[in-house]
Motif scaffolding. Structure first.
Motif, mmCIF file in Angstrom:
data_model
loop_
_atom_site.group_PDB
_atom_site.id
_atom_site.type_symbol
_atom_site.label_atom_id
_atom_site.label_comp_id
_atom_site.label_asym_id
_atom_site.label_seq_id
_atom_site.Cartn_x
_atom_site.Cartn_y
_atom_site.Cartn_z
ATOM 1 N N ASP A 71 -7.189 6.738 29.575
ATOM 2 C CA ASP A 71 -7.824 5.698 30.310
ATOM 3 C C ASP A 71 -8.524 4.935 29.405
ATOM 4 O O ASP A 71 -8.590 3.849 29.484
ATOM 5 N N VAL A 72 -8.939 5.519 28.374
ATOM 6 C CA VAL A 72 -9.968 4.768 27.155
ATOM 7 C C VAL A 72 -9.361 5.116 25.872
ATOM 8 O O VAL A 72 -9.033 6.044 25.616
ATOM 9 N N ALA A 73 -9.368 4.189 25.269
ATOM 10 C CA ALA A 73 -9.129 4.251 23.582
ATOM 11 C C ALA A 73 -10.179 3.425 22.762
ATOM 12 O O ALA A 73 -10.401 2.359 23.022
ATOM 13 N N LEU A 74 -10.671 4.402 21.770
ATOM 14 C CA LEU A 74 -11.654 3.640 20.856
ATOM 15 C C LEU A 74 -10.894 3.348 19.714
ATOM 16 O O LEU A 74 -10.145 4.255 19.167
ATOM 17 N N VAL A 75 -10.811 1.892 19.166
ATOM 18 C CA VAL A 75 -10.244 1.524 17.853
ATOM 19 C C VAL A 75 -11.307 1.431 16.959
ATOM 20 O O VAL A 75 -11.898 0.152 17.003
ATOM 21 N N ILE A 76 -11.172 2.022 15.980
ATOM 22 C CA ILE A 76 -12.197 1.758 14.938
ATOM 23 C C ILE A 76 -11.282 1.578 13.595
ATOM 24 O O ILE A 76 -11.268 2.520 12.912
ATOM 25 N N VAL A 77 -10.927 0.490 13.308
ATOM 26 C CA VAL A 77 -10.075 0.254 12.095
ATOM 27 C C VAL A 77 -10.396 -0.994 11.428
ATOM 28 O O VAL A 77 -10.728 -2.170 12.313
ATOM 29 N N GLY A 78 -10.008 -1.547 10.147
ATOM 30 C CA GLY A 78 -10.009 -2.440 9.514
ATOM 31 C C GLY A 78 -11.085 -2.499 8.199
ATOM 32 O O GLY A 78 -10.535 -3.516 7.413
ATOM 33 N N MET A 79 -11.954 -1.984 8.266
ATOM 34 C CA MET A 79 -12.595 -1.929 7.022
ATOM 35 C C MET A 79 -11.825 -1.742 5.758
ATOM 36 O O MET A 79 -11.966 -2.213 4.495
ATOM 37 N N ASN A 80 -11.078 -0.589 5.766
ATOM 38 C CA ASN A 80 -9.840 -0.291 4.429
ATOM 39 C C ASN A 80 -9.315 -1.391 4.239
ATOM 40 O O ASN A 80 -8.801 -1.723 3.189
ATOM 41 N N ASP A 81 -8.855 -2.442 5.175
ATOM 42 C CA ASP A 81 -7.976 -3.636 4.879
ATOM 43 C C ASP A 81 -8.841 -4.467 3.935
ATOM 44 O O ASP A 81 -8.201 -5.142 3.319
ATOM 45 N N THR A 82 -10.137 -4.519 4.283
ATOM 46 C CA THR A 82 -10.885 -5.748 3.531
ATOM 47 C C THR A 82 -11.181 -5.304 1.979
ATOM 48 O O THR A 82 -11.565 -6.066 1.324
ATOM 49 N N LEU A 83 -10.923 -3.839 1.597
ATOM 50 C CA LEU A 83 -11.086 -3.263 0.375
ATOM 51 C C LEU A 83 -9.687 -3.203 -0.341
ATOM 52 O O LEU A 83 -9.759 -2.682 -1.281
ATOM 53 N N ARG A 84 -8.790 -3.889 -0.069
ATOM 54 C CA ARG A 84 -7.572 -4.114 -0.539
ATOM 55 C C ARG A 84 -7.208 -5.268 -0.993
ATOM 56 O O ARG A 84 -7.454 -6.487 -0.506
ATOM 57 N N SER A 85 -6.410 -5.425 -2.185
ATOM 58 C CA SER A 85 -6.155 -6.776 -2.825
ATOM 59 C C SER A 85 -5.073 -7.405 -2.049
ATOM 60 O O SER A 85 -4.824 -8.645 -2.162
ATOM 61 N N ASP A 86 -4.262 -6.876 -1.288
ATOM 62 C CA ASP A 86 -3.251 -7.381 -0.186
ATOM 63 C C ASP A 86 -4.000 -7.963 1.229
ATOM 64 O O ASP A 86 -3.160 -7.756 2.225
ATOM 65 N N PHE A 87 -5.341 -7.880 1.207
ATOM 66 C CA PHE A 87 -6.101 -8.573 2.270
ATOM 67 C C PHE A 87 -5.062 -9.533 3.183
ATOM 68 O O PHE A 87 -5.021 -10.611 2.476
ATOM 69 N N ASP A 88 -4.819 -9.518 4.424
ATOM 70 C CA ASP A 88 -4.002 -10.577 5.071
ATOM 71 C C ASP A 88 -4.504 -10.630 6.548
ATOM 72 O O ASP A 88 -4.112 -9.821 7.400
ATOM 73 N N PRO A 89 -5.358 -11.563 6.773
ATOM 74 C CA PRO A 89 -5.869 -11.869 8.157
ATOM 75 C C PRO A 89 -4.772 -12.028 9.222
ATOM 76 O O PRO A 89 -4.998 -11.676 10.329
ATOM 77 N N ARG A 90 -3.814 -12.818 8.854
ATOM 78 C CA ARG A 90 -2.535 -12.925 9.941
ATOM 79 C C ARG A 90 -2.030 -11.624 10.075
ATOM 80 O O ARG A 90 -1.571 -11.559 11.333
ATOM 81 N N ALA A 91 -1.668 -10.949 9.184
ATOM 82 C CA ALA A 91 -1.016 -9.700 9.456
ATOM 83 C C ALA A 91 -2.010 -8.734 10.369
ATOM 84 O O ALA A 91 -1.494 -8.089 11.326
ATOM 85 N N LEU A 92 -3.165 -8.767 10.138
ATOM 86 C CA LEU A 92 -4.234 -7.925 10.581
ATOM 87 C C LEU A 92 -3.864 -8.472 12.344
ATOM 88 O O LEU A 92 -4.265 -7.612 13.366
ATOM 89 N N ALA A 93 -4.148 -9.787 12.561
ATOM 90 C CA ALA A 93 -4.448 -10.315 13.888
ATOM 91 C C ALA A 93 -2.893 -9.881 14.310
ATOM 92 O O ALA A 93 -3.031 -9.223 15.722
ATOM 93 N N ALA A 94 -1.736 -9.969 13.937
ATOM 94 C CA ALA A 94 -0.653 -9.633 14.541
ATOM 95 C C ALA A 94 -0.479 -8.097 14.952
ATOM 96 O O ALA A 94 -0.119 -7.541 16.143
ATOM 97 N N ASP A 95 -0.992 -7.172 14.098
ATOM 98 C CA ASP A 95 -0.986 -5.648 14.349
ATOM 99 C C ASP A 95 -2.014 -5.322 15.353
ATOM 100 O O ASP A 95 -1.771 -4.561 16.355
ATOM 101 N N LEU A 96 -3.288 -6.101 15.198
ATOM 102 C CA LEU A 96 -4.374 -5.708 16.395
ATOM 103 C C LEU A 96 -3.918 -6.281 17.813
ATOM 104 O O LEU A 96 -3.906 -5.442 18.762
#
Length: 268
Positions: A71-96
């Motif tokens: 019924d409900v899903a808690l989604v806590i993710v993204g901070m690890n992406d900000t700490l990587r050299s391949d950080f890509d906002p467009r890919a994050l947007a598509a995945d989320l």
């Protein structure tokens, strides 16, 4: 609306790191929210794992969550992406976007989070903190856009009371302490209540049942985990931080007023 099934997706914060139980297991935000919603063990599933990034949630965790038809899903993710050299906002947007769309299609109400300035908590050096904050701002922009598109509730950690208090963080300052997890769980249940979800037992902010960290734990973590972690993440962030410093310096040069002309030039 009563909730019978809850799933948690995300990284080590979603796993519960920072809120250890005396037996060595982790508790954290998921079980606290499940208890507040009146969900027993049979209706609770935590798909999260440490180190997870946005793509991990899409490819590895989402299928298990969809199979549960929660019924409900808690989604806590993204901070690890900000700490990587391949950080890509467009890919994050598509995945989320894919994660939230699939959960909504399955009849699940997803609740993601937007993040705080973690450099203020971890006490990063100035350039690294500015580099990390710039990425967190981009990540939050992605979250805002996708959340608005799907019309789902969201927890804003930057506005959560207690976020920047050290008591809300564990010995590593990377994961919430028991108090921090309780604050986060309270925020989730408040948002869910605002969305019409029944919350039979509000989350208590009184710490109980967790294992307390000693001074030796603090020193041991700093030596064994803290310094190596900062070195690894720094190698990813330093080039980005250097770019920010260079652009800032160039910007100041362009904005600097022109020097007064020499007297002889002015006279001429």
């Amino acid at each position: 609306m009563p909730v019978r099934r809850l799933v948690v997706l995300g990284d080590s914060t979603a796993v519960g790191l920072g809120d250890p139980l005396p037996g060595g297991a982790w508790r954290g935000v998921g079980p606290l929210v499940a208890d507040a919603l009146g969900i027993g063990p049979a209706g609770y599933l935590n798909c999260a794992f440490t180190g997870a990034r946005m793509r991990c949630v899409r490819t590895e965790q989402l299928p298990h969550a969809l199979a549960r038809r929660a019924d409900v899903a808690l989604v806590i993710v993204g901070m690890n992406d900000t700490l990587r050299s391949d950080f890509d906002p467009r890919a994050l947007a598509a995945d989320l976007d894919h994660v939230l769309a699939q959960l909504r299609a399955a009849g699940t109400l997803p609740v993601p989070v937007r993040f705080h300035d973690h450099g203020r908590v971890f006490r990063l050096p100035g350039p690294l903190r500015r580099a990390l904050k710039a990425r967190i701002d981009q990540l939050n922009g992605v979250v805002d856009t996708v959340v608005s598109r799907h019309g789902v509730p969201c927890v804003d950690l930057d506005r959560l009371p207690g976020t920047y208090e050290l008591a809300s963080w564990s010995v590593d300052r990377l994961h919430p302490s028991e108090r921090g997890h309780r604050l986060l769980a309270r925020a989730f249940t408040d948002v869910l209540a605002g969305a019409g979800v029944a919350v039979p037992r509000p989350v208590s902010l009184a710490c109980s049942g967790g294992a307390q960290a000693s001074a030796l734990d603090h020193v041991g973590w700093l030596v064994a985990k803290g310094v190596p972690w900062l070195w690894r993440r720094g190698r990813d962030l330093v080039p980005y931080a250097a770019g920010i410093l260079v652009r800032s310096a160039l910007g100041r040069q362009r904005e600097a007023p022109a020097p007064d002309p020499a007297p002889e030039v002015a006279t001429a």
